[in-house]
Write an enzyme that holds these catalytic residues in place. Structure first.
Site, PDB file in Angstrom:
ATOM      1  N   HIS A   1       0.911  -1.370  -0.092  1.00  0.00           N
ATOM      2  CA  HIS A   1      -0.099  -0.040  -0.190  1.00  0.00           C
ATOM      3  C   HIS A   1       1.014   1.164   0.040  1.00  0.00           C
ATOM      4  O   HIS A   1       1.981   1.332   0.562  1.00  0.00           O
ATOM      5  CB  HIS A   1      -0.997  -0.156   0.928  1.00  0.00           C
ATOM      6  CG  HIS A   1      -2.064   1.062   1.155  1.00  0.00           C
ATOM      7  ND1 HIS A   1      -1.962   2.336   1.492  1.00  0.00           N
ATOM      8  CD2 HIS A   1      -3.373   0.887   0.749  1.00  0.00           C
ATOM      9  CE1 HIS A   1      -3.108   2.958   1.236  1.00  0.00           C
ATOM     10  NE2 HIS A   1      -3.949   2.089   0.789  1.00  0.00           N
TER      11      HIS A   1
ATOM     12  N   ASP B   1      -7.980  -4.855   0.010  1.00  0.00           N
ATOM     13  CA  ASP B   1      -8.634  -5.553  -1.122  1.00  0.00           C
ATOM     14  C   ASP B   1      -8.381  -6.933  -1.059  1.00  0.00           C
ATOM     15  O   ASP B   1      -9.216  -7.794  -1.581  1.00  0.00           O
ATOM     16  CB  ASP B   1      -7.847  -4.963  -2.744  1.00  0.00           C
ATOM     17  CG  ASP B   1      -7.940  -3.764  -2.727  1.00  0.00           C
ATOM     18  OD1 ASP B   1      -9.270  -3.066  -2.413  1.00  0.00           O
ATOM     19  OD2 ASP B   1      -6.914  -2.868  -2.870  1.00  0.00           O
TER      20      ASP B   1
END
Lengths: 380, 380
Positions: free
Chosen positions: A265, A316
């Site tokens: 991320h 996700d």
């Protein structure tokens, strides 16, 4: 570049502060995410999506009466202009639901009674409408493309339960309703993620809420953003179909220099706090529905990628198996993300407009040196 | 904010370099604008919009054969799916054409044969289609809302002439065609203006061309960006209607702390080189059509604002009177801007994707200090 004073920044504006904001606090080193200062873990454990919307839009937790009023307003806005439903009917059946959602949300502006107003209160009203109507669009298009009848909303249900009713035709179990409600809380905002930034860039020209949210939906669609959970599930499906070992499959992808979606991320350098909840949800839902395999596969991949690449699963990664176990089609994962994130997008647009300045950076020109001659056609 | 290294920047990212680019060179101090290194004055004097598209998309001036091929491709793409025309028919008649354009362009993705491809060549094809079809949408909606028949395209005409044909039902004069052609050249690109930046932010999630262009249209709509030329003409109209003295009217606006649209620019600190051409065009067209008053009014306002506020007229100021004298409705001024700027937007999306990185800045958190407690409902 001209002689103007300019600041050169890292590619993709990484680590660059583009604005101040009171909405979302992230500490990427400590793995902290908080809305209006309240930790996401507390909200996931105690709040509802409607209450989270209140918090994002009004900056504080509601009283019982304030929450009731907002729930009633959101329920009352569960209606779609027949022309929008007809647009969903005429859209071809095989196209991407995110393209349909982007178009239908843009068309909602035609019927919004506040379309020509861009003040704070009008934008709160538009936020309520968009948040109520986006799940209806997602559910209706999915039913239409499957040749099923569009389901009427039930205004007595929660936001999460009504979406599952309109999607599946039957009211959800308490477990499924709460699981989706938590997922909606977890996805509601994430500071200046790309779709929120697109919404603010659009809004900052003093355009309008529908333009901003349409931009955000277009940005969310991309596999480097909201589209990542769909990419995760496509890998799980491919592994399942091939009867492959998940770790060997991922090793093969890495050998081909492929990126593993759902890991790493831009902002978090430790566990994504949303992943903590989604991992648990994926495990529990898998177990209770007798579909352990998606969680098991995911857990083995997570363990390997963490050990081999030192990359953490992000929001996700476990939302893929969670949504699948809830019976949501893979190409609706990103639309479900939008159903939640619209609450944050709209809060950011309102914040942007409350103290606006056009967002207009510069580019560092690296093309043919000026002045390049305009060579007449006959000399080219 | 976390302990991450972050760069604080001026509000609205003013003067911040967000990316490198080879497309557009601006020197705001010298009043220079150049596409791929070629000065805008040379292009306005010698080029055509189609040749400018070639320059923006392919990075060089075309040979005669290359230009012919691109013109043929653009002409061949002058077609709209009947479902898009039907969407224009069902849109209410009194809404803003920019809302219609944004929605229709989003819907074009449903019918694009390359929709699922995001590679360089597919995006060139989408650029050609979007550039050819956006003017058709603008013209068709205007005819439909006026109860007139949609005009078939003429593939033998230039891009500018075909738009005027489809808008007005009759082929334009040579003067009108060339005036619009120059206006399209002048508006084709402007580096990281807000709509182009919105397009790049959207594209950088690896979403798709239609999402990016839909974002850009939404951003262009705002009165701090493309919407400014409409705001300029509304003032000219108000002055005309009231029979007021233009300078006194503008003095009155300034006394009320109102901003005068069409003046000043984030990037230019001297004359906007596009204004030079549009001023001349406004004067010449006004003179040849016997409608000098709009130019005369504009010139008096420009002189006063320059003397009183030391602000220069920008691209929007004289485009207002120019477009009006060409017979274009005021609420089509921004759509006409989009007809041109789509060439630059698409060039920027292609450049972004050729060397992509997610555009994801940070926000400086100024909300309630973390951790704020989640107060249970009964204690609020």
């Amino acid at each position: 570049m001209s002689s103007l004073t300019t600041m050169n920044t890292p590619k993709g504006l990484e680590g660059v502060v583009a604005t101040t904001s009171s909405i979302c606090y992230i500490d990427g080193d400590q793995g902290v995410l908080a809305y209006r200062g309240i930790d996401i873990h507390e909200l996931a454990d105690n709040s509802t999506f409607e209450e989270t919307c209140y918090l994002l839009w009004f900056g504080k937790l509601p009283t019982r009466e304030e929450l009731k009023q907002l729930r009633d307003r959101m329920a009352a806005e569960r209606k779609l202009d027949p022309a929008v439903v007809s647009l969903l009917h005429t859209a071809p059946k095989g196209i991407q639901p995110m393209d349909v959602l982007r178009t239908a949300v843009s068309a909602l502006s035609f019927y919004d009674p506040d379309e020509k107003s861009n003040d704070h209160d009008a934008n709160i009203r538009k936020s309520v409408r968009l948040t109520s109507q986006i799940p209806m669009i997602v559910a209706a298009y999915d039913r239409i493309r499957k040749g099923k009848k569009v389901v009427e909303p039930d205004r007595s249900l929660s936001h999460a339960a009504n979406f599952l009713l309109q999607l599946n035709g039957t009211p959800p179990s308490v477990t499924a309703e709460r699981a989706l409600d938590i997922a909606l809380i977890l996805h509601a905002d994430h500071e200046l993620n790309a779709s929120t930034f697109a919404a603010r860039v659009t809004a900052a020209t003093l355009s309008d809420m529908h333009s901003a949210i349409t931009s955000a939906i277009g940005a969310l669609k991309g596999p480097l953003h909201g589209g990542a959970n769909e990419a995760v599930f496509q890998i799980l499906q491919a592994i399942d179909k091939a009867g492959a070992d998940p770790v060997e499959y991922v090793k093969g992808m890495l050998a081909q220099k492929k990126k593993i979606p759902g890991f790493g991320h831009r902002v978090y350098h430790t566990e994504d706090p949303r992943a903590t909840h989604l991992r648990k949800m994926s495990r529990d839902l898998g177990h209770s529905s007798g579909q352990d395999k998606w969680y098991d596969m995911s857990a083995r991949i997570e363990q390997f990628v963490k050990a081999d690449k030192n990359l953490n699963a992000n929001v996700d990664f476990y939302s893929a198996s969670t949504y699948h176990t809830m019976g949501i089609d893979v190409d609706l994962f990103t639309p479900v993300f939008a159903i939640s994130r619209v609450s944050g997008w709209t809060a950011h647009v309102i914040e942007q407009l409350d103290d606006n300045r056009l967002i207009r950076p510069r580019a560092d020109y690296i093309g043919p040196p000026y002045p390049e001659r305009y060579v007449p056609m006959e000399q080219r």
